[in-house]
Design an enzyme around this catalytic site. Structure first.
Site, PDB file in Angstrom:
ATOM      1  N   LYS A  15     156.698 -37.409  19.289  1.00  0.00           N
ATOM      2  CA  LYS A  15     156.908 -38.854  19.158  1.00  0.00           C
ATOM      3  C   LYS A  15     158.015 -39.377  20.070  1.00  0.00           C
ATOM      4  CE  LYS A  15     155.527 -41.342  16.417  1.00  0.00           C
ATOM      5  NZ  LYS A  15     156.056 -41.458  15.038  1.00  0.00           N
ATOM      6  N   GLU A  48     161.908 -52.189  17.399  1.00  0.00           N
ATOM      7  CA  GLU A  48     161.659 -52.325  15.969  1.00  0.00           C
ATOM      8  C   GLU A  48     162.869 -52.894  15.235  1.00  0.00           C
ATOM      9  OE1 GLU A  48     158.353 -48.779  15.340  1.00  0.00           O
ATOM     10  OE2 GLU A  48     160.455 -48.347  14.970  1.00  0.00           O
ATOM     11  N   HIS A 101     144.715 -64.284  19.878  1.00  0.00           N
ATOM     12  CA  HIS A 101     144.322 -63.630  18.627  1.00  0.00           C
ATOM     13  C   HIS A 101     144.375 -62.101  18.757  1.00  0.00           C
ATOM     14  CE1 HIS A 101     142.838 -67.563  17.294  1.00  0.00           C
ATOM     15  NE2 HIS A 101     142.280 -67.652  18.492  1.00  0.00           N
TER      16      HIS A 101
END
Length: 478
Positions: free
Chosen positions: A281, A288, A154
């Site tokens: 970044k 992705e 979970h």
């Protein structure tokens, strides 16, 4: 004039020609179409339909066309599909002899032959990529065999595992994918040629000889099914979607691990990008895009199911649309596998960070419950006791390690000093008894078995690939 147009008085409307045109995508079948044509005319020679002299001319022109297209693929144009292009090209070169190549053959069984020939080659190439990906995963599993990290259910920290165990979990997925692909190959490896449009031929075609020339392991035994069967395409599309789904799950893992909150990995510059606005970044674009592209392969499977769901026997023109979905899935899967084979070995893993988080006290709660079970406490009672210890720690801002032995015994007299030996990831891992657990000793055995399994798989796929026919070799043979 179209190959089928002798009884037509009117030409097709230009918009209809555009609508039915397929050469822009099926031209990639040109090699296998020439290969299938060569085998067919050699068989026609064997049964006396084509003379030895005609066969010699056909072989020369098939070879010439093969070499010319190899040097200049742009030669493929001005036909409705690749099958028409090949026949028209040969007929332009050698006249009436070229008109004999379609004897006993329909585009219906020609199309499905090409698809099977093409997919046999592609499955071998994809199997090789999957094998190489599994090699990477097994190498990483060996490298990090004893590297603890938190495992999750979970998306909540659950119990200590190892980084090796994570990689072995993904290797298990790709192992099943390879098994599926090997099974699919068996159903691809069936010769449909000789089925004609749907009812075979009155000409005594030697289908067994054609199968021998093209190294098919069996021939189809129902002509209607042979020309309309796309089960193997559906199976391959399912395999592709599921394999890509496994890549997508791995991608999501890397995306999470690359966040500041997890900080488990540092992405290689060669496989990540920066922000056009935020100079700090480092974005996980490879992961992705893998996650994002997965939907395309699932869509290709759904598209093919939708094409097939209501088709009556036998061939219908709807089946022309099988190839864009198939080709798309093949291309997307192959490039993604190549990317991940290079990407995974270059990721830097922060094993100190992983160890620190795998040492969090509450990750040992299940081990403590089983500690009580081994002393005779029923599991539900043990679960209740440890739950009370957890609540006490939360309410008093304490950790398991900070509790005194007296405090432990306040929950159960069965706790002894050895309870403190459980509160580290090494003990948690090494005390695991069940096969398939993250115990490093057990996983070393798992890795050995998987490596042996992989060696056998490599041998089998090498034999399959080496058995595939090649036009130039077949020309020399016949």
């Amino acid at each position: 004039m179209a190959l089928w147009g002798s009884r037509w008085r009117k030409s097709l409307e230009e918009v209809v020609e555009d609508f039915t045109y397929s050469l822009y995508f099926d031209k990639r079948l040109w090699k296998v179409d020439l290969l299938g044509t060569l085998a067919h005319v050699v068989m026609l020679n064997k049964i006396g339909i084509i003379s030895q002299e005609e066969l010699a001319v056909l072989k020369d022109e098939i070879k010439n066309l093969y070499l010319e297209i190899s040097n200049n693929p742009d030669l493929i144009r001005d036909s409705e599909d690749i099958h028409t292009f090949v026949e028209e090209s040969l007929t332009k070169r050698i006249g009436d002899i070229g008109k004999k190549i379609h004897t006993g053959r329909s585009r219906n069984d020609q199309v499905i032959l090409d698809l099977r020939l093409y997919l046999r080659e592609e499955t071998c190439d994809i199997a090789e990529l999957l094998i190489n990906l599994r090699k990477v995963l097994l190498e990483l599993s060996e490298k990090f065999i004893s590297t603890p990290m938190p495992g999750y259910t979970h998306l909540q920290q659950a119990q200590p595992v190892t980084l090796s165990h994570y990689f072995l979990a993904y290797d298990a997925m790709f192992s099943r994918d390879l098994q599926r692909l090997e099974d699919i190959y068996k159903r691809v490896d069936v010769l449909p040629l000789g089925s004609g449009a749907l009812a075979g031929s009155t000409i005594p075609l030697d289908r067994e000889y054609t199968a021998e020339l093209l190294n098919f392991s069996k021939i189809s035994d129902n002509s209607m099914d042979a020309v309309s069967d796309r089960d193997f395409v559906l199976e391959f599309l399912f395999f592709s979607a599921l394999t890509y789904n496994h890549l997508s799950r791995l991608a999501e893992e890397i995306i999470l691990w690359a966040t500041k909150e997890f900080s488990f990995v540092k992405l290689p510059e060669e496989y990540s990008t920066g922000s056009s606005m935020m100079p700090q970044k480092r974005n996980p674009d490879v992961a992705e895009l893998t996650r994002g592209k997965c939907g395309k392969l699932i869509g290709n499977l759904v598209n093919m199911f939708t094409i097939m769901k209501g088709l009556p026997l036998s061939y219908n023109r709807d089946l022309q649309e099988d190839k864009p979905s198939l080709f798309s899935s093949i291309d997307e899967l192959k490039i993604a596998l190549r990317v991940w084979i290079g990407f995974l070995p270059k990721i830097e893993f922060d094993t100190e960070r992983m160890y620190k988080l795998s040492s969090e006290d509450f990750l040992f709660a299940t081990d403590i419950a089983e500690y009580l079970v081994l002393k005779g406490v029923p599991f539900r009672e043990a679960h209740k006791i440890v739950g009370e210890v957890v609540r006490f720690c939360e309410e008093n801002n304490k950790k398991f390690r900070e509790l005194s032995l007296e405090e432990w015994r306040g929950f159960s007299e069965l706790f002894d000093r050895d309870i403190f030996d459980l509160l580290n990831p090494e003990s948690s891992l090494n005390l695991k008894k069940t096969y398939g657990s993250p115990n490093p000793v057990i996983n070393k055995d798992v890795i050995k078995k998987r490596e042996e399994e992989l060696r056998n798989i490599i041998d089998r796929w090498h034999k399959l690939k080496s058995s595939l026919p090649d036009l130039m070799r077949l020309l020399d043979k016949v």
